[in-house]
Design an enzyme around this catalytic site. Sequence first.
Site, mmCIF file in Angstrom:
data_model
loop_
_atom_site.group_PDB
_atom_site.id
_atom_site.type_symbol
_atom_site.label_atom_id
_atom_site.label_comp_id
_atom_site.label_asym_id
_atom_site.label_seq_id
_atom_site.Cartn_x
_atom_site.Cartn_y
_atom_site.Cartn_z
ATOM 1 N N HIS A 288 -2.343 -1.384 -4.297
ATOM 2 C CA HIS A 288 -3.797 -1.461 -4.442
ATOM 3 C C HIS A 288 -4.367 -0.047 -4.389
ATOM 4 O O HIS A 288 -3.640 0.916 -4.152
ATOM 5 C CB HIS A 288 -4.441 -2.373 -3.385
ATOM 6 C CG HIS A 288 -4.289 -1.898 -1.975
ATOM 7 N ND1 HIS A 288 -4.724 -2.619 -0.884
ATOM 8 C CD2 HIS A 288 -3.748 -0.760 -1.443
ATOM 9 C CE1 HIS A 288 -4.460 -1.968 0.225
ATOM 10 N NE2 HIS A 288 -3.876 -0.835 -0.081
ATOM 11 N N SER B 233 0.835 -1.196 0.000
ATOM 12 C CA SER B 233 0.000 0.000 0.000
ATOM 13 C C SER B 233 0.876 1.255 0.000
ATOM 14 O O SER B 233 1.691 1.439 -0.902
ATOM 15 C CB SER B 233 -0.954 -0.051 1.197
ATOM 16 O OG SER B 233 -1.926 0.966 1.131
#
Length: 216
Positions: free
Chosen positions: A145, A120
């Site tokens: 993501h 992330s």
Amino acid sequence: MTRNDLLDRLATTQASALETQGLGLVPMVVEQSGRGERAYDIYSRLLKERVVFMVGEVNDQTANLVVAQLLFLESENPDKDVSLYINSPGGSVSAGLAIYDTMQFIKPDVQTLCMGMAASMGAFLLAAGAKGKRSALPNSRIMIHQPLGGARGQASDIEIQAREILYLRERLNSILSEVTGQPVEKIARDTDRDNFMSGDQAVDYGLIDKVITRRS
């Protein structure tokens, strides 16, 4: 306040933050100097070598500490690289962007190295290092993501939050496109769900420049 005192204060604050996150006691090292022995926590000692750690969740406390250390090291020597070691599952987008903006703002190149996990915002900051100076250790895992979020309240409040999440997604995708060389459309597709990569796959994708097995 002397340089060593500033180093100690910055790194001791980081050490306390790591202990607060449940990462255990921080080791001490003892060095001999002309004035006798001096004890440092391990992060103070490494900060003297221009090594900054980003370990654990990316939150406001983490961001404040990393930003402070980057700015301090720039004031010490604006022409010498800083190394940012990352082992993080990600966290707050706003906190991560504060670190990102500071990395771009300061004069020294920021070398990034993934050890363990960069997911992330951790992966985002890994990729944001100076081109040619982004790396990972052989068994590192890297995951990208789209930003996560939730909203509650009146319909108008939920709409506001949804617009903000969409803005952040587009902004993060745009930056990832710049640092990886991938088209924005591909970034959007590839971040629609959790997308895990090995170090070699991250090199092919453009998130990092090399996988390091031994220090050169």
